[in-house]
Scaffold this active site. Structure first.
Site, PDB file in Angstrom:
ATOM      1  CB  SER A 154     104.724 -38.404  33.538  1.00 42.49           C
ATOM      2  OG  SER A 154     104.982 -39.663  32.963  1.00 42.49           O
ATOM      3  CE1 TYR A 194     100.657 -36.907  29.612  1.00 41.74           C
ATOM      4  CE2 TYR A 194     102.495 -38.397  29.995  1.00 41.74           C
ATOM      5  CZ  TYR A 194     101.348 -37.786  30.441  1.00 41.74           C
ATOM      6  OH  TYR A 194     100.890 -38.039  31.703  1.00 41.74           O
ATOM      7  CE  LYS A 253     101.760 -34.840  32.402  1.00 42.23           C
ATOM      8  NZ  LYS A 253     100.860 -34.176  33.373  1.00 42.23           N
TER       9      LYS A 253
END
Length: 254
Positions: free
Chosen positions: A143, A156, A160
């Site tokens: 991401s 998160y 990533k």
């Protein structure tokens, strides 16, 4: 150079969103696809739709947090179709929104285990067989959150970023055996997973303004990148993190 006919794609998190788009587009191009997510009925529905359109698909539910589920998924794929040519590690979770100082240990572990450890598990299960078949492609969905600091989805983003590191290391270790490993870093894509980032116009509009193409992404925008990476056209591409964000990370607000 872009021919993927009869290649076997194993795609996690493929009952919806980006994973589903990759599966459906790969099947349209002649690949054989394995649909997997946590719920069997959701997997079956996607596989049935692909077969109804003339494609080849099987379905197998798996929780990426359970090693035995992933091994069963790989074993089923090998039993049905002889092996894996393209592994797409797409499944991910994000149970925490807010600063890192407020995250609970359980949420941190869930993010890291589902978003990073499961990809390592799958790679270790699939890549030896790929090497025996003469080569293959592993694609890890990272991401743009892994390329920059994040306020609300920091944990998160860290997971990533770890996926990008995993991509590079796997590429180095498996390159001599003709295996390629690459990451895709999507921007804001209109999926159920990212709904909080695009469903509310007050939240979505700043993202649109900050994107060079002046629109948010669609799942098919990422599917095309994945199919390229799995095809012979990308035979000299490995260890890369391909950003597909409509120009968000290169736009400087004025």
């Amino acid at each position: 150079m872009f021919d993927i006919r009869d290649k076997v794609f194993l795609i996690t998190g493929s009952s919806r969103g980006i994973g589903r788009a990759i599966a459906e587009r790969a099947a349209e191009a002649g690949a054989r696809v394995v649909i997997s997510s946590r719920k069997q009925d959701a997997c079956d529905a996607v596989a049935e739709g692909i077969r109804a359109n003339g494609g080849q698909a099987i379905s197998q539910a798996a929780n990426v947090g359970r090693k035995e589920d992933l091994q069963a998924l790989v074993d089923r794929t090998v039993a049905e179709w002889g092996g894996v040519d393209a592994l797409v590690c797409n499944a991910a979770v994000n149970p925490h929104y807010g600063p890192l100082e407020t995250i609970q240990d359980g949420a941190w572990d869930k993010i890291m285990n589902a978003n990073v450890r499961s990809n390592l598990w799958l790679a270790n299960m699939v890549m030896p067989g790929m090497a025996e078949r003469g080569g293959g492609s592993v694609i890890i969905l990272s991401s743009v959150a892994g390329l920059r600091g994040c306020e609300g989805i920091g944990a998160y983003g860290i997971s990533k970023a770890a996926d990008i590191g995993l991509t590079k290391t796997l590429a180095v270790q498996w390159g001599p055996r003709n295996l390629r490993v690459n990451a895709i870093c999507p921007g804001v894509i209109k999926t159920d997973f990212a709904q909080a980032l695009w469903d509310n116009p007050e939240i979505a509009e700043p993202s649109i303004r900050a994107t060079a193409l002046k629109r948010l992404g669609e799942p098919d925008d990422i599917a095309g990148v994945a199919l390229f990476l799995a095809s012979p056209a990308a035979r000299y591409v490995t260890g890369a993190s391909i950003v597909a964000d409509g120009g968000m990370t290169v736009t400087i607000p004025m």
